[in-house]
Design a protein around this motif. Structure first.
Motif, PDB file in Angstrom:
ATOM      1  N   ASP A   1       0.829  -1.190   0.000  1.00 14.84           N
ATOM      2  CA  ASP A   1       0.000   0.000   0.000  1.00 14.84           C
ATOM      3  C   ASP A   1       0.872   1.252   0.000  1.00 14.84           C
ATOM      4  N   LYS A   2       0.226   2.408   0.102  1.00 16.99           N
ATOM      5  CA  LYS A   2       0.913   3.691  -0.019  1.00 16.99           C
ATOM      6  C   LYS A   2       1.976   3.885   1.058  1.00 16.99           C
ATOM      7  N   LYS A   3       1.717   3.441   2.266  1.00 21.23           N
ATOM      8  CA  LYS A   3       2.671   3.651   3.346  1.00 21.23           C
ATOM      9  C   LYS A   3       3.994   2.950   3.081  1.00 21.23           C
TER      10      LYS A   3
ATOM     11  N   GLU B   1       5.885   5.267   0.930  1.00 20.70           N
ATOM     12  CA  GLU B   1       6.305   6.445   1.688  1.00 20.70           C
ATOM     13  C   GLU B   1       7.577   6.160   2.478  1.00 20.70           C
ATOM     14  N   LYS B   2       7.687   4.959   3.030  1.00 19.22           N
ATOM     15  CA  LYS B   2       8.898   4.595   3.765  1.00 19.22           C
ATOM     16  C   LYS B   2      10.104   4.566   2.836  1.00 19.22           C
TER      17      LYS B   2
ATOM     18  N   MET C   1       2.812   5.816  -4.779  1.00 21.96           N
ATOM     19  CA  MET C   1       2.173   6.727  -3.837  1.00 21.96           C
ATOM     20  C   MET C   1       0.982   7.441  -4.447  1.00 21.96           C
TER      21      MET C   1
ATOM     22  N   ASN D   1      -3.939   4.281   1.160  1.00 24.96           N
ATOM     23  CA  ASN D   1      -3.492   3.759   2.443  1.00 24.96           C
ATOM     24  C   ASN D   1      -4.296   2.531   2.831  1.00 24.96           C
TER      25      ASN D   1
END
Length: 291
Positions: free
Chosen positions: A7-9, A12-13, A260, A265
């Motif tokens: 997923d998006k997170k 992001e990491k 992203m 999320n």
């Protein structure tokens, strides 16, 4: 296939790690300038190319300014701006201005934005002229490589399909060697075209270039209100005179940006309460409040 996994997170990491890498890259460039005495006084680091390193760093200047605070912002901006100026790169300095301009566009009224662009553009031109000196607006051989490649493409390629993915390192270098055939001494050969638009056209033809531009347009449209928008803008801008699609860390960044923008999320796709649930469940219905 990588984009289908998380997923998006997750992306992001990875993006945060890439941003940290850019700050470290900037620090190494400064170290090299003072202690390694690089060729022509232009330091480089991870990407072994002063302009490529500086453009990679410039991608994240708007993010650092608007999305970080305190000592992290001060330190990061200090090393990033210093390394970009030391690189003496027209593209990198312009990329900083472009990124800041579109980051402000997200946050300002359009009329105010247009008015502030005039002094901001003049300021960046002054800084670039002062920092670059004789290198200000120099083409660094790009006119030769771009003009020769486009002529070769028109003469020999299928205009709709191109020569095939990855073939510039063969056909692009071949015409350069042929051009210098009767010259004595060492010659300079460009293994990348330093213009992604023309290189995609060269390798994948009109169909490939149009597909890439449509994909990029979708990314910009979908990310306009997100902090990834200025990064995407600068990424596209550097494609005009550099080769971000050919360098691994920038390829990874591209995958993260796509992930992203198009991923949601996990919390957005998990167990959520719909409007019908709210109507049926007194805890969430305003008319039951206080009863």
């Amino acid at each position: 296939s990588f984009l289908m996994l998380k997923d998006k997170k997750f992306f992001e990491k990875i993006l945060n790690l890439i941003i940290c890498t850019a700050v470290v890259d900037a620090s190494v460039m400064i170290y090299c300038f003072f202690f390694q005495h690089p060729y022509e006084g232009r330091p480089y680091a991870m990407l072994s190319n002063s302009t490529a390193d500086a453009c990679f760093i410039a991608l994240f200047v708007p993010y650092i300014i608007f999305e970080t605070l305190g000592a992290i912002r001060i330190f990061s901006l200090s090393v990033m701006f210093t390394s970009i100026l030391l690189s003496k790169s027209n593209t990198a300095i312009a990329a900083v201005g472009v990124g800041l301009a579109f980051a402000l566009l997200q946050r300002m009224d359009k009329k105010q934005w247009v008015m502030i662009m005039f002094p901001m553009t003049a300021m960046f031109l002054f800084i670039a002229k002062f920092a670059l000196g004789a290198r200000f607006l120099a083409d660094s051989g790009r006119e030769f490589i771009l003009g020769g490649t486009f002529h070769f493409f028109k003469q020999f390629a299928n205009p709709f399909l191109g020569f095939g993915t990855g073939t510039f390192t063969v056909w692009g270098t071949a015409w350069q060697v042929a051009h210098h055939m009767n010259e004595s001494g060492p010659i300079t050969v460009w293994y990348w075209l330093h213009c992604e638009l023309l290189e995609v056209l060269f390798e994948n033809g009109i169909i490939g270039l149009v597909a890439a531009l449509i994909m990029y347009g979708f990314l910009l449209r979908k990310s306009f209100k997100d902090y990834t928008f200025p990064i995407l803008i600068v990424y596209g801008f550097t494609c005009i005179t550099e080769m971000p699609l050919r360098l691994f860390v920038l390829q990874l960044l591209g995958v993260c940006l796509v992930g992203m923008v198009f991923k949601s999320n996990a919390s957005e796709t998990g167990n959520t309460i719909c409007s019908k649930d709210i109507e049926d469940y007194p805890k969430y219905n305003p008319k039951y409040m206080g009863h």
